[in-house]
Scaffold this motif. Sequence first.
Motif, PDB file in Angstrom:
ATOM      1  N   GLY A 106       3.982   5.411   8.068  1.00 19.57           N
ATOM      2  CA  GLY A 106       2.596   5.693   7.716  1.00 19.57           C
ATOM      3  C   GLY A 106       2.464   6.470   6.422  1.00 19.57           C
ATOM      4  N   ILE A 107       3.314   7.480   6.223  1.00 15.50           N
ATOM      5  CA  ILE A 107       3.287   8.252   4.981  1.00 15.50           C
ATOM      6  C   ILE A 107       3.591   7.341   3.798  1.00 15.50           C
ATOM      7  N   TYR A 108       4.555   6.459   3.974  1.00 18.32           N
ATOM      8  CA  TYR A 108       4.886   5.505   2.905  1.00 18.32           C
ATOM      9  C   TYR A 108       3.689   4.608   2.605  1.00 18.32           C
ATOM     10  N   GLN A 109       3.051   4.092   3.641  1.00 15.70           N
ATOM     11  CA  GLN A 109       1.900   3.218   3.446  1.00 15.70           C
ATOM     12  C   GLN A 109       0.738   3.966   2.809  1.00 15.70           C
ATOM     13  N   LEU A 110       0.559   5.213   3.212  1.00 16.33           N
ATOM     14  CA  LEU A 110      -0.503   6.028   2.623  1.00 16.33           C
ATOM     15  C   LEU A 110      -0.231   6.276   1.139  1.00 16.33           C
ATOM     16  N   GLY A 111       1.042   6.494   0.804  1.00 22.17           N
ATOM     17  CA  GLY A 111       1.409   6.653  -0.599  1.00 22.17           C
ATOM     18  C   GLY A 111       1.125   5.408  -1.417  1.00 22.17           C
ATOM     19  N   ILE A 151      -2.291   9.980  10.437  1.00 21.17           N
ATOM     20  CA  ILE A 151      -1.820   9.219   9.271  1.00 21.17           C
ATOM     21  C   ILE A 151      -2.278   7.767   9.355  1.00 21.17           C
ATOM     22  N   TRP A 152      -2.100   7.170  10.530  1.00 18.96           N
ATOM     23  CA  TRP A 152      -2.454   5.762  10.666  1.00 18.96           C
ATOM     24  C   TRP A 152      -3.968   5.551  10.710  1.00 18.96           C
ATOM     25  N   ALA A 153      -4.723   6.588  11.065  1.00 22.14           N
ATOM     26  CA  ALA A 153      -6.182   6.508  10.924  1.00 22.14           C
ATOM     27  C   ALA A 153      -6.550   6.391   9.450  1.00 22.14           C
ATOM     28  N   PHE A 154      -5.853   7.150   8.604  1.00 24.67           N
ATOM     29  CA  PHE A 154      -6.089   7.061   7.161  1.00 24.67           C
ATOM     30  C   PHE A 154      -5.680   5.694   6.625  1.00 24.67           C
ATOM     31  N   VAL A 155      -4.545   5.196   7.107  1.00 21.82           N
ATOM     32  CA  VAL A 155      -4.084   3.880   6.653  1.00 21.82           C
ATOM     33  C   VAL A 155      -5.081   2.807   7.077  1.00 21.82           C
ATOM     34  N   ALA A 156      -5.542   2.879   8.334  1.00 18.21           N
ATOM     35  CA  ALA A 156      -6.527   1.902   8.820  1.00 18.21           C
ATOM     36  C   ALA A 156      -7.806   1.965   8.001  1.00 18.21           C
ATOM     37  N   ARG A 157      -8.198   3.178   7.634  1.00 16.80           N
ATOM     38  CA  ARG A 157      -9.421   3.353   6.847  1.00 16.80           C
ATOM     39  C   ARG A 157      -9.269   2.759   5.450  1.00 16.80           C
ATOM     40  N   GLY A 158      -8.064   2.818   4.901  1.00 19.16           N
ATOM     41  CA  GLY A 158      -7.867   2.394   3.518  1.00 19.16           C
ATOM     42  C   GLY A 158      -7.423   0.963   3.329  1.00 19.16           C
ATOM     43  N   THR A 159      -7.029   0.292   4.405  1.00 17.09           N
ATOM     44  CA  THR A 159      -6.539  -1.079   4.254  1.00 17.09           C
ATOM     45  C   THR A 159      -7.676  -2.027   3.896  1.00 17.09           C
ATOM     46  N   GLY A 160      -7.363  -3.013   3.084  1.00 17.06           N
ATOM     47  CA  GLY A 160      -8.360  -4.014   2.732  1.00 17.06           C
ATOM     48  C   GLY A 160      -8.244  -5.279   3.557  1.00 17.06           C
ATOM     49  N   LYS A 161      -7.390  -5.268   4.575  1.00 15.10           N
ATOM     50  CA  LYS A 161      -7.136  -6.461   5.376  1.00 15.10           C
ATOM     51  C   LYS A 161      -8.124  -6.638   6.520  1.00 15.10           C
ATOM     52  N   PRO A 383      -0.146  19.936  10.664  1.00 11.76           N
ATOM     53  CA  PRO A 383      -0.866  18.680  10.407  1.00 11.76           C
ATOM     54  C   PRO A 383      -1.131  18.405   8.929  1.00 11.76           C
ATOM     55  N   MET A 384      -1.005  19.434   8.089  1.00  6.47           N
ATOM     56  CA  MET A 384      -1.232  19.252   6.657  1.00  6.47           C
ATOM     57  C   MET A 384      -0.037  18.618   5.954  1.00  6.47           C
ATOM     58  N   THR A 385       1.122  18.614   6.597  1.00  6.49           N
ATOM     59  CA  THR A 385       2.352  18.272   5.888  1.00  6.49           C
ATOM     60  C   THR A 385       2.395  16.858   5.299  1.00  6.49           C
ATOM     61  N   PRO A 386       1.779  15.831   5.899  1.00  2.84           N
ATOM     62  CA  PRO A 386       1.798  14.529   5.219  1.00  2.84           C
ATOM     63  C   PRO A 386       1.123  14.584   3.845  1.00  2.84           C
ATOM     64  N   PHE A 387       0.031  15.316   3.744  1.00  2.00           N
ATOM     65  CA  PHE A 387      -0.692  15.418   2.482  1.00  2.00           C
ATOM     66  C   PHE A 387       0.060  16.320   1.504  1.00  2.00           C
TER      67      PHE A 387
END
Length: 413
Positions: A106-111, A151-161, A383-387
């Motif tokens: 998830g961190i990789y995908q968010l990056g 993290i995956w909530a952020f990824v889901a929010r940002g995906t264009g698929k 919880p801040m550590t991914p960012f």
Amino acid sequence: MVNTTWLLAQASFKSGVLPILMLTFAIRLIWGLLVPVSPVSDANMYHSFAQEIAAGRGYVYPGGEATAFWPVGPSALYGAFYALLGVHGWVVILVNLILSSISVAGIYQLGLLYFDRTIARIAALLFAFWPAWIAFTTVPNSELPLMTLMIWAFVARGTGKLPHWARTVLSTALLVAAAFMRPTVLPLIVLLPLLDQPFRKPAQTVLHVILALVVAAILLTPWAERNRALFGEPVLISANFGINLWMGNNPQANGAYMSVPEINLNTKNEVVRDNHYKGLALDFIRENPGLYLRLCLNRVAHSFDRESIGIAWNQNSLAPALQPILKAGSAAYWLAIFSLSLIGVGIFLRENPLRFFDPLVVTPALFATVALLIVGQDRYHMPMTPFIALFAAFFINHILHRRSSRSVPDTAA
């Protein structure tokens, strides 16, 4: 015909995040093989509740008394695996290995969504070697499942698929699940859609905020009604806000965690007890505004000057002489990455001040504010550590680019 897009995606996965996933898994597996699972503090409560859930007795204390004090999510998660595989230490390790791997992906995908492949890889690597998260491999905890879902909530929010409405529904559902691990993420249910093009498409933003609230209400209501039936009030997640507020704000407080004295209220109702301590804390804050501000400053130090919780929660399994060394190493890693991330945030905002409203900036600020106003402890910055990893990677990449540009000869001369 060969699907070239699929082949490119597979090649990117194998050369990008797959080696980091394998590294993450291997490091934590070694820790899990060397350190026995022996839960303490909140981790021990999650473990105890998980056993009750696995045995079919519900979310109750070992004696059978119902509870809503701790969020049910961690106990339900580990309890589900206990029910399937038995109550064993290796089950905790297995759950945390799975969560850690999903988090890295998830961190990789968010990056990739917010920056580029290089920053995504650096951030994922920083997490792979993060001492506190390695130590959490042998701890039933709320931090790792919370972070993974968020993290995956952020990824889901940002995906264009997916269509926009589907992204709102999916990201909200993931955030609600994260809130059942720890309710401090609840504001993100509104903030994520609110910060998504609020100035360019205000009407659409309002509709998606409403949709998010409806989805959250549907998912939260059954648990709130369970608590209403048991305790007389519809507690959304857990009944511990008042006690946490009191810990950080009372005549003996120093801003950090402290034991709560038992007060005879002639009731075992956890909600009544929590409301009582909340009242004491609010009275203290109203009567001592200057002291409250000083305690807020103390909470900043208590929340960000160290990162020893992973070692502390493994104290029964580690040699006493080894623990100070491991705590020092964990704190040093945290302070180094945190310092790099602060510089990264500064550069990120300098490039565009409107990024102050970016979810990657707002979210860690939200968690910092909770610790600042209520009670301080190093676990509250977890919880801040991914960012933090992403912004540290952003700065590291910035330095690498500067060095590479200096090393390129000027052919125009």
